[in-house]
Design a protein around this motif. Structure first.
Motif, PDB file in Angstrom:
ATOM      1  N   GLY A   1       0.941  -1.368  -0.034  1.00  0.00           N
ATOM      2  CA  GLY A   1       0.079   0.116  -0.068  1.00  0.00           C
ATOM      3  C   GLY A   1       1.013   1.446   0.154  1.00  0.00           C
ATOM      4  N   ARG A   2       0.444   2.126  -0.933  1.00  0.00           N
ATOM      5  CA  ARG A   2       1.440   3.311  -0.776  1.00  0.00           C
ATOM      6  C   ARG A   2       1.093   4.226   0.285  1.00  0.00           C
ATOM      7  NH1 ARG A   2       2.929   5.396  -5.543  1.00  0.00           N
ATOM      8  NH2 ARG A   2       1.374   4.352  -6.811  1.00  0.00           N
ATOM      9  N   HIS A   3       0.216   4.052   1.078  1.00  0.00           N
ATOM     10  CA  HIS A   3      -0.018   4.987   2.189  1.00  0.00           C
ATOM     11  C   HIS A   3       0.132   4.153   3.472  1.00  0.00           C
ATOM     12  CE1 HIS A   3      -1.278   7.878  -0.566  1.00  0.00           C
ATOM     13  NE2 HIS A   3      -2.446   7.051  -0.988  1.00  0.00           N
ATOM     14  N   ASP A   4       0.728   2.894   3.387  1.00  0.00           N
ATOM     15  CA  ASP A   4       1.052   2.170   4.559  1.00  0.00           C
ATOM     16  C   ASP A   4       1.660   2.770   5.628  1.00  0.00           C
ATOM     17  OD1 ASP A   4       1.745  -0.185   6.434  1.00  0.00           O
ATOM     18  OD2 ASP A   4       1.927  -1.393   4.783  1.00  0.00           O
TER      19      ASP A   4
ATOM     20  N   VAL B   1       2.041  -1.448  -6.439  1.00  0.00           N
ATOM     21  CA  VAL B   1       1.664  -0.610  -5.261  1.00  0.00           C
ATOM     22  C   VAL B   1       0.170  -0.333  -5.539  1.00  0.00           C
ATOM     23  CG1 VAL B   1       2.291   1.643  -4.133  1.00  0.00           C
ATOM     24  CG2 VAL B   1       4.128   0.227  -5.174  1.00  0.00           C
ATOM     25  N   PHE B   2      -0.583  -0.160  -4.351  1.00  0.00           N
ATOM     26  CA  PHE B   2      -1.755   0.055  -4.393  1.00  0.00           C
ATOM     27  C   PHE B   2      -2.155   1.346  -3.572  1.00  0.00           C
ATOM     28  CE2 PHE B   2      -1.411  -4.287  -4.662  1.00  0.00           C
ATOM     29  CZ  PHE B   2      -2.001  -4.796  -5.706  1.00  0.00           C
ATOM     30  N   GLU B   3      -3.456   2.201  -3.845  1.00  0.00           N
ATOM     31  CA  GLU B   3      -3.629   3.243  -3.345  1.00  0.00           C
ATOM     32  C   GLU B   3      -4.438   3.197  -1.982  1.00  0.00           C
ATOM     33  OE1 GLU B   3      -2.508   6.370  -4.114  1.00  0.00           O
ATOM     34  OE2 GLU B   3      -1.333   5.337  -5.777  1.00  0.00           O
ATOM     35  N   CYS B   4      -3.583   2.525  -0.967  1.00  0.00           N
ATOM     36  CA  CYS B   4      -4.448   2.102   0.342  1.00  0.00           C
ATOM     37  C   CYS B   4      -3.357   2.144   1.452  1.00  0.00           C
ATOM     38  CB  CYS B   4      -4.865   0.571   0.261  1.00  0.00           C
ATOM     39  SG  CYS B   4      -3.737  -0.725  -0.172  1.00  0.00           S
TER      40      CYS B   4
ATOM     41  N   ASP C   1      -8.200  -5.448  -4.908  1.00  0.00           N
ATOM     42  CA  ASP C   1      -6.953  -4.832  -5.379  1.00  0.00           C
ATOM     43  C   ASP C   1      -6.047  -6.042  -5.521  1.00  0.00           C
ATOM     44  OD1 ASP C   1      -8.284  -2.368  -5.485  1.00  0.00           O
ATOM     45  OD2 ASP C   1      -7.454  -1.568  -3.635  1.00  0.00           O
TER      46      ASP C   1
END
Length: 247
Positions: A187-190, A216-219, A227
């Motif tokens: 996750g990009r925002h991990d 890379v996911f937007e989470c 996803d």
């Protein structure tokens, strides 16, 4: 449910679901994360239906292993260290010996804390078909220095803070030993495992000649199933249907 033994006779718990195929099939071994302190271990995969879902959907054997101190696996916990890695290796050996399993088509899948340990196992077990690592850290010292107080306390109490302890849990420094294709999910925002950890590990693997793909996911730390499945499905289908890609 199965119980096998690691060093010193300590119990290692596994749950397993297998396909109805008459011929040996591929197998996937899941390694759980922290589980919010519930310590369910591999039972979580059985209770959620994940093992049956993967087994029936891919016509494979699907199994999960409980880390030391989780489920019915003997502890104590060692924060992804040598005992946890040995438990995973023993579980892989158990699968490899099953008549229903093709030993050349075994995939290891670690999530979060499980990804830390699974990445280290990848540096020790050369004959895995492929590895999937989701939301992991691959340089534990760097992660420790930037973690929340709770995570820092867990690392210190379970692993200690010696250079040896960090090295034994940091696959970034062992990338050159890995021989199996790797899929990284992050996750990009991990806020627990910064995406920079996955990016650095991906680069190190690529430099070592290891086939690697980073998605890379937007989470945040928890990647939504819809996803991850978009990247996971074609990767696993190729892993179980295609020929070996180890180098």
């Amino acid at each position: 449910m199965h119980v096998v033994k690691r060093g010193g006779g300590a119990a290692v718990e596994l749950f397993q679901a297998q396909s109805n195929s008459a011929a040996p099939t591929g197998a996937i071994l899941f390694v759980h994360g922290n589980q919010g302190g519930r310590l369910l271990g591999a039972k979580e995969f059985a209770d959620s239906g994940a093992l049956l879902r993967f087994s029936s959907g891919l016509s494979i054997t699907a199994a999960a292993v409980s880390q030391p101190g989780f489920g019915a696996s003997d502890g104590p916990t060692d924060f992804c260290g040598p005992d946890t890695q040995q438990a995973i290796i023993v579980a892989l050996s158990f699968l490899r010996e099953q008549p229903c399993v093709d030993p050349d088509r075994i995939v290891l899948y670690g999530n979060s804390r499980g990804a830390v340990a699974a990445a280290m196992v990848a540096a020790q077990v050369a004959d895995l078909r492929a590895i999937v690592l989701s939301s992991g850290v691959y340089d534990l010292k760097a992660a420790f220095e930037n973690s929340s107080p709770g995570i820092r306390q867990a690392i210190e109490s379970e692993a200690g803070l010696s250079s040896k302890a960090f090295m034994a849990r940091s696959a970034l420094h062992h990338a050159h030993k890995i021989r199996s294709e790797i899929l990284l999910l992050h996750g990009r925002h991990d806020d627990r495992a910064p995406v920079a950890q996955a990016e650095a590990f991906s680069e190190a693997l690529s430099d070592a000649g290891v086939p690697v793909a980073l998605n890379v996911f937007e989470c945040g730390h928890r990647i939504p199933r819809e996803d991850s499945q978009a990247a996971l499905r074609p990767f696993l289908k190729r892993a179980f249907e295609g020929g070996p890609t180890r180098y």
